[in-house]
Design an enzyme around this catalytic site. Structure first.
Site, PDB file in Angstrom:
ATOM      1  N   HIS A   1       0.894  -1.370   0.060  1.00 15.99           N
ATOM      2  CA  HIS A   1       0.015   0.168   0.252  1.00 15.99           C
ATOM      3  C   HIS A   1       0.839   1.228  -0.034  1.00 15.99           C
ATOM      4  CE1 HIS A   1       1.097   0.272   4.176  1.00 15.99           C
ATOM      5  NE2 HIS A   1       0.412  -0.832   4.362  1.00 15.99           N
TER       6      HIS A   1
ATOM      7  N   HIS B   1       4.142   1.358   2.024  1.00 15.44           N
ATOM      8  CA  HIS B   1       5.338   0.524   1.485  1.00 15.44           C
ATOM      9  C   HIS B   1       5.907   1.554   0.440  1.00 15.44           C
ATOM     10  CE1 HIS B   1       2.806  -2.873   2.752  1.00 15.44           C
ATOM     11  NE2 HIS B   1       4.065  -3.085   3.494  1.00 15.44           N
TER      12      HIS B   1
ATOM     13  N   GLN C   1       6.421 -15.667  12.084  1.00 17.93           N
ATOM     14  CA  GLN C   1       6.051 -14.453  12.816  1.00 17.93           C
ATOM     15  C   GLN C   1       4.563 -14.475  13.402  1.00 17.93           C
ATOM     16  OE1 GLN C   1       7.593 -11.436   9.989  1.00 17.93           O
ATOM     17  NE2 GLN C   1       6.095 -10.522  10.724  1.00 17.93           N
TER      18      GLN C   1
ATOM     19  N   SER D   1      -2.280   0.140   6.856  1.00 20.15           N
ATOM     20  CA  SER D   1      -2.022  -1.300   6.992  1.00 20.15           C
ATOM     21  C   SER D   1      -2.626  -2.208   6.132  1.00 20.15           C
ATOM     22  CB  SER D   1      -2.498  -1.636   8.522  1.00 20.15           C
ATOM     23  OG  SER D   1      -2.488  -2.915   8.686  1.00 20.15           O
TER      24      SER D   1
ATOM     25  N   ARG E   1      -3.757  -4.851   6.862  1.00 18.15           N
ATOM     26  CA  ARG E   1      -4.865  -5.543   7.481  1.00 18.15           C
ATOM     27  C   ARG E   1      -6.081  -4.776   7.184  1.00 18.15           C
ATOM     28  NH1 ARG E   1      -0.886  -7.621  10.980  1.00 18.15           N
ATOM     29  NH2 ARG E   1      -1.146  -9.914  11.367  1.00 18.15           N
TER      30      ARG E   1
HETATM   31  O1  PAF Z   1       7.011  -5.381   8.895  1.00 21.39           O
HETATM   32  C1  PAF Z   1       6.914  -6.205   8.139  1.00 21.39           C
HETATM   33  O2  PAF Z   1       6.255  -6.348   7.128  1.00 21.39           O
HETATM   34  C2  PAF Z   1       7.569  -7.748   8.548  1.00 21.39           C
HETATM   35  O3  PAF Z   1       7.652  -7.894  10.075  1.00 21.39           O
HETATM   36  C3  PAF Z   1       9.085  -7.877   8.128  1.00 21.39           C
HETATM   37  C4  PAF Z   1       9.838  -6.751   8.675  1.00 21.39           C
HETATM   38  C5  PAF Z   1       8.862  -7.551   6.604  1.00 21.39           C
HETATM   39  C6  PAF Z   1       9.550  -9.321   8.297  1.00 21.39           C
HETATM   40  O4  PAF Z   1       8.536 -10.320   8.108  1.00 21.39           O
END
Ligand code: PAF
Length: 292
Positions: A34, A37, A61, A187, A189
């Site tokens: 988005h 980024h 994660q 985000s 999300r």
């Molecule tokens: O912030 C994110 O999008 C993720 O946590 C990252 C830093 C790319 C690691 O997967």
């Protein structure tokens, strides 16, 4: 724009770019790109060099399998957006490429004290997974600079510590949170919110702004946070945490040591986070506009 799915040809290509005198400028992402980024890419481009963007939804994660499953995956659109933004090279690995021994990685980094509270408390193991994958990505890409958004404040502080303590020769560039016109933090999300939830979700940024502006004024920090909690609960959402923190990402004892106001709330199954510095104003004129 070059796209690499495998590590070896990416390394060869980047080594050649580096030998040609180009700085390697790295924007790690989990895709669903988005404007936030794109702003990281623009910041990298302004520094001049080879801009490398990774797209990898990192399974280690996610402590909640449903969250991993539902995480938006939009590779076609992401590649188009990356090209449009002027990215030079995309790294798009599979889980097998990143975790050759399976995603229950044999070796994992352990985030310490700075990860015990806030997102770390609500998502056990999350930051271990983030640090493990970021460390692997740094080893693969070998960046001179890497760009991270301030929206994930706790993550940003942990990554700075990772670089310091593991001696990665990379400069971490922190980039301000991008917001929708009404103040909602951008985000990946957000696309999972219904129109009604999307409007009401503004309560998070407004509650944080309320606390941020109140720091050092009449109300003590616990009272400010309690009022902010009421603002969020009034919209029917569940507060995960609200905090005023110091520079060690621990609760600030006094207004003088307050660095940042952090918050997270659950909107149904969607978890939203946001943060802002002390004394911050959203500068929103019309809180009813919806620019999603
Ligand atoms: O912030 C994110 O999008 C993720 O946590 C990252 C830093 C790319 C690691 O997967």
């Amino acid at each position: 724009m070059k796209v690499f799915k495998a590590i070896s040809p990416l390394r060869e290509y980047l080594a050649a770019r580096s030998s040609a005198g180009q700085q390697i400028l790295f924007v790690p992402t989990m895709g669903a790109l988005h404007t936030g980024h794109v702003s990281l890419v623009e910041r990298a481009k302004a520094d001049g060099g080879e801009v490398v963007l990774s797209i990898f939804v990192n399974p280690t994660q996610f402590n909640n399998p449903e969250d991993l499953e539902k995480y938006p995956r939009t590779v076609g659109e992401d590649l188009a957006a990356a090209k449009e933004a002027g990215v030079d090279c995309v790294f798009l690995p599979s889980v097998e490429e990143m975790y050759p021994c399976g995603d229950k990685a044999t070796v994992s980094l352990k985030a310490g004290k700075m990860a015990e509270l806030w997102c770390g408390a609500s998502r056990p193991g999350h930051f271990d997974g983030v640090l493990t994958v970021v460390s692997a990505l740094f080893n693969i890409v070998g960046p001179d600079k890497a760009y991270f958004g301030e929206k994930d404040w706790q993550q940003l502080q942990l990554i700075k510590r990772l670089v310091l303590e593991q001696h990665f020769p990379v400069e971490i560039v922190s980039c301000p949170t991008m917001r929708e016109a009404d103040g909602l933090a951008m985000s990946s999300r957000n696309v999972r919110l219904s129109a009604d939830e999307r409007l009401k979700a503004l309560c998070l940024s407004r509650a944080l702004e309320f606390v941020s502006q109140g720091i050092g004024q009449q109300l003590a920090l616990p009272e400010l946070l309690q009022k902010a909690r009421v603002m969020i609960e009034a919209e029917g959402f569940e507060v995960d945490y609200l905090a005023v923190i110091n520079d060690e990402v621990l609760p600030a004892e006094t207004a003088a040591e307050a660095v940042r106001v952090l918050g997270a709330m659950n909107v149904g199954a969607v978890r939203l986070i946001d943060n802002m510095p002390a004394g911050f104003s959203l500068n929103v004129t019309d809180v009813n506009q919806n620019n999603m």
